[in-house]
Design a protein around this motif. Structure first.
Motif, PDB file in Angstrom:
ATOM      1  N   UNK A  53       0.815  -1.209   0.000  1.00  8.10           N
ATOM      2  CA  UNK A  53       0.000   0.000   0.000  1.00  8.10           C
ATOM      3  C   UNK A  53       0.849   1.260   0.000  1.00  8.10           C
ATOM      4  N   UNK A  54       0.205   2.370  -0.327  1.00  8.02           N
ATOM      5  CA  UNK A  54       0.838   3.688  -0.371  1.00  8.02           C
ATOM      6  C   UNK A  54      -0.078   4.659   0.343  1.00  8.02           C
ATOM      7  N   UNK A  55       0.503   5.536   1.149  1.00  3.40           N
ATOM      8  CA  UNK A  55      -0.307   6.476   1.936  1.00  3.40           C
ATOM      9  C   UNK A  55       0.129   7.900   1.668  1.00  3.40           C
ATOM     10  N   UNK A  56      -0.839   8.748   1.353  1.00  2.00           N
ATOM     11  CA  UNK A  56      -0.638  10.191   1.282  1.00  2.00           C
ATOM     12  C   UNK A  56      -1.486  10.819   2.378  1.00  2.00           C
ATOM     13  N   UNK A  57      -0.855  11.640   3.232  1.00  2.00           N
ATOM     14  CA  UNK A  57      -1.602  12.337   4.279  1.00  2.00           C
ATOM     15  C   UNK A  57      -1.711  13.812   3.893  1.00  2.00           C
ATOM     16  N   UNK A  58      -2.912  14.325   3.867  1.00  2.00           N
ATOM     17  CA  UNK A  58      -3.229  15.695   3.436  1.00  2.00           C
ATOM     18  C   UNK A  58      -2.964  15.853   1.942  1.00  2.00           C
ATOM     19  N   UNK A  59      -1.704  15.869   1.538  1.00  2.00           N
ATOM     20  CA  UNK A  59      -1.417  15.749   0.113  1.00  2.00           C
ATOM     21  C   UNK A  59      -1.037  17.013  -0.614  1.00  2.00           C
ATOM     22  N   UNK A  60      -1.598  18.142  -0.260  1.00  2.00           N
ATOM     23  CA  UNK A  60      -1.387  19.352  -1.045  1.00  2.00           C
ATOM     24  C   UNK A  60       0.099  19.629  -1.251  1.00  2.00           C
ATOM     25  N   UNK A  61       0.479  19.872  -2.491  1.00  2.00           N
ATOM     26  CA  UNK A  61       1.847  20.257  -2.808  1.00  2.00           C
ATOM     27  C   UNK A  61       2.814  19.112  -3.027  1.00  2.00           C
ATOM     28  N   UNK A  62       2.350  17.879  -2.997  1.00  2.00           N
ATOM     29  CA  UNK A  62       3.229  16.739  -3.264  1.00  2.00           C
ATOM     30  C   UNK A  62       3.562  16.663  -4.746  1.00  2.00           C
ATOM     31  N   UNK A  63       4.838  16.408  -5.067  1.00  2.00           N
ATOM     32  CA  UNK A  63       5.289  16.203  -6.444  1.00  2.00           C
ATOM     33  C   UNK A  63       6.095  14.912  -6.495  1.00  2.00           C
ATOM     34  N   UNK A  64       5.673  13.987  -7.351  1.00  2.00           N
ATOM     35  CA  UNK A  64       6.380  12.715  -7.546  1.00  2.00           C
ATOM     36  C   UNK A  64       6.716  12.599  -9.017  1.00  2.00           C
ATOM     37  N   UNK A  65       8.008  12.657  -9.341  1.00  2.00           N
ATOM     38  CA  UNK A  65       8.451  12.707 -10.722  1.00  2.00           C
ATOM     39  C   UNK A  65       8.321  11.384 -11.458  1.00  2.00           C
ATOM     40  N   UNK A  66       8.509  11.461 -12.780  1.00  2.00           N
ATOM     41  CA  UNK A  66       8.206  10.355 -13.685  1.00  2.00           C
ATOM     42  C   UNK A  66       9.011   9.092 -13.420  1.00  2.00           C
ATOM     43  N   UNK A  67      10.273   9.234 -13.012  1.00  2.00           N
ATOM     44  CA  UNK A  67      11.117   8.051 -12.830  1.00  2.00           C
ATOM     45  C   UNK A  67      11.296   7.688 -11.360  1.00  2.00           C
ATOM     46  N   UNK A  68      10.443   8.232 -10.510  1.00  2.00           N
ATOM     47  CA  UNK A  68      10.483   7.866  -9.093  1.00  2.00           C
ATOM     48  C   UNK A  68      10.096   6.401  -8.923  1.00  2.00           C
ATOM     49  N   UNK A  69      10.728   5.750  -7.953  1.00  2.00           N
ATOM     50  CA  UNK A  69      10.368   4.387  -7.566  1.00  2.00           C
ATOM     51  C   UNK A  69      10.089   4.408  -6.070  1.00  2.00           C
ATOM     52  N   UNK A  70       8.891   3.972  -5.685  1.00  2.00           N
ATOM     53  CA  UNK A  70       8.468   3.994  -4.286  1.00  2.00           C
ATOM     54  C   UNK A  70       8.050   2.584  -3.899  1.00  2.00           C
ATOM     55  N   UNK A  71       8.555   2.109  -2.775  1.00  2.00           N
ATOM     56  CA  UNK A  71       8.268   0.756  -2.328  1.00  2.00           C
ATOM     57  C   UNK A  71       6.935   0.644  -1.617  1.00  2.00           C
ATOM     58  N   UNK A  72       6.789  -0.423  -0.838  1.00  2.00           N
ATOM     59  CA  UNK A  72       5.551  -0.706  -0.120  1.00  2.00           C
ATOM     60  C   UNK A  72       5.551  -0.008   1.240  1.00  2.00           C
ATOM     61  N   UNK A  73       4.345   0.265   1.729  1.00  2.00           N
ATOM     62  CA  UNK A  73       4.174   0.845   3.062  1.00  2.00           C
ATOM     63  C   UNK A  73       4.931   2.163   3.226  1.00  2.00           C
ATOM     64  N   UNK A  74       4.881   2.984   2.187  1.00  2.00           N
ATOM     65  CA  UNK A  74       5.503   4.308   2.248  1.00  2.00           C
ATOM     66  C   UNK A  74       4.427   5.339   2.550  1.00  2.00           C
ATOM     67  N   UNK A  75       4.767   6.279   3.425  1.00  2.00           N
ATOM     68  CA  UNK A  75       3.840   7.356   3.799  1.00  2.00           C
ATOM     69  C   UNK A  75       4.488   8.697   3.481  1.00  2.00           C
ATOM     70  N   UNK A  76       3.772   9.527   2.724  1.00  2.00           N
ATOM     71  CA  UNK A  76       4.279  10.840   2.322  1.00  2.00           C
ATOM     72  C   UNK A  76       3.289  11.915   2.762  1.00  2.00           C
ATOM     73  N   UNK A  77       3.815  12.975   3.370  1.00  2.00           N
ATOM     74  CA  UNK A  77       2.987  14.071   3.852  1.00  2.00           C
ATOM     75  C   UNK A  77       3.021  15.243   2.869  1.00  2.00           C
ATOM     76  N   UNK A  78       2.218  16.252   3.166  1.00  2.00           N
ATOM     77  CA  UNK A  78       2.038  17.377   2.253  1.00  2.00           C
ATOM     78  C   UNK A  78       3.354  18.106   1.978  1.00  2.00           C
ATOM     79  N   UNK A  79       3.458  18.632   0.763  1.00  2.00           N
ATOM     80  CA  UNK A  79       4.597  19.460   0.407  1.00  2.00           C
ATOM     81  C   UNK A  79       5.870  18.712   0.064  1.00  2.00           C
ATOM     82  N   UNK A  80       5.835  17.386   0.009  1.00  2.00           N
ATOM     83  CA  UNK A  80       7.033  16.597  -0.299  1.00  2.00           C
ATOM     84  C   UNK A  80       7.285  16.587  -1.804  1.00  2.00           C
ATOM     85  N   UNK A  81       8.556  16.729  -2.184  1.00  2.00           N
ATOM     86  CA  UNK A  81       8.959  16.646  -3.588  1.00  2.00           C
ATOM     87  C   UNK A  81       9.952  15.508  -3.780  1.00  2.00           C
TER      88      UNK A  81
END
Length: 279
Positions: free
Chosen positions: A169-197
């Motif tokens: 699974x993947x978790x975004x909390x709040x979310x506003x301002x998150x940027x995830x680029x085209x060649x990003x690789x994200x594993x399992x059980x990752x949590x990202x908060x607002x404003x992360x690039x």
């Protein structure tokens, strides 16, 4: 402009736009198709007959086929196969999204139920659109995935390129301002908060075929307003990246990375003649 110049300009616009229209799906049709698909997967009202589900799904398949036929060359793209391949994996997309929603509910103290997450959380909506657009990208469908992801970007403030690889699974909390680029690789059980690039360390068109964005391994939490750059940057599994961190190099698994800038708070002396305000 004189009349002749105006006619020439209009003719140029028409020819230019005609060529672009023929190579591009309708934004409106694409968003309607997306909305109908999400409504099929997560209906906001009771569908009391199995035939209602079957009818909605069939219509959605026909709509996608018509969208692809409107701008793709059938001689170059097997549209029927692409549509069938997409819907063959729809159950997997659905199950992945249920896992995403369950993880958000598990981690967010404000969430009261998985259903609440599904119907009201912008982070979940952004993930849902990403998983749909990502599957279309895997099937080598051009343009349409970007239309869908930019629709979600405008609606939620979360910018996930459909080419990114994101585990479940993947978790975004709040979310506003998150940027995830085209060649990003994200594993399992990752949590990202607002404003992360998760971005590139440099913007250069010649690097379009190169991995430019970071890799985030399993079980990582990245707190608000942190920036992680570079295609060779790897955030090791089970790490925590604190708020407002800037990283352009890898960190080992089980790392805790925090911004050491110290906040200073001085309390001014209260004037002797100041009457306290009662609330």
């Amino acid at each position: 402009m004189n009349n002749r110049t105006t006619r020439d300009f209009i003719q140029l616009l028409y020819q230019t736009h005609k060529a672009e229209w023929e190579a591009t799906p309708s934004n409106q049709q694409a968003i309607v198709w997306l909305s109908d698909l999400i409504e099929f997967l997560f209906p906001d009202n009771h569908l009391n007959r199995l035939s209602t589900y079957e009818g909605r799904l069939k219509k959605n398949q026909i709509d996608l086929e018509n969208i692809l036929l409107s701008y793709l060359d059938p001689a170059a793209t097997d549209i029927e196969k692409a549509v069938n391949d997409f819907y063959d994996t729809l159950e997997t997309i659905y199950n992945n999204l249920r896992e995403d929603a369950a993880k958000i509910c598990e981690k967010d103290p404000a969430a009261t139920s998985v259903h609440e997450v599904i119907v009201s959380y912008p982070g979940f909506y952004a993930i849902a659109v990403y998983r749909i657009a990502n599957r279309l990208t895997q099937l080598h469908i051009p343009i349409l995935p970007r239309i869908l992801s930019e629709h979600a970007h405008g609606k939620t403030g979360v910018d996930i390129h459909p080419g990114a690889v994101i585990g479940v699974p993947f978790m975004i909390d709040h979310g506003t301002g998150i940027v995830i680029g085209a060649t990003s690789i994200i594993g399992k059980n990752v949590c990202i908060y607002q404003g992360v690039t998760l971005g590139a360390s440099q913007v250069n068109k010649e690097l379009s075929a190169v991995k430019r964005h970071p890799t985030v391994e399993d079980n990582v939490t990245i707190y608000a307003r942190s920036t992680i750059l570079g295609g060779n940057t790897v955030i090791g599994h089970d790490s925590i990246i604190g708020g407002s961190v800037f990283l352009a190099k890898s960190v080992e698994p089980w790392s805790n990375v925090f911004n050491t800038h110290q906040l200073r708070i001085d309390v001014k002396p209260q004037p002797a003649d100041l009457t306290p305000v009662k609330f």
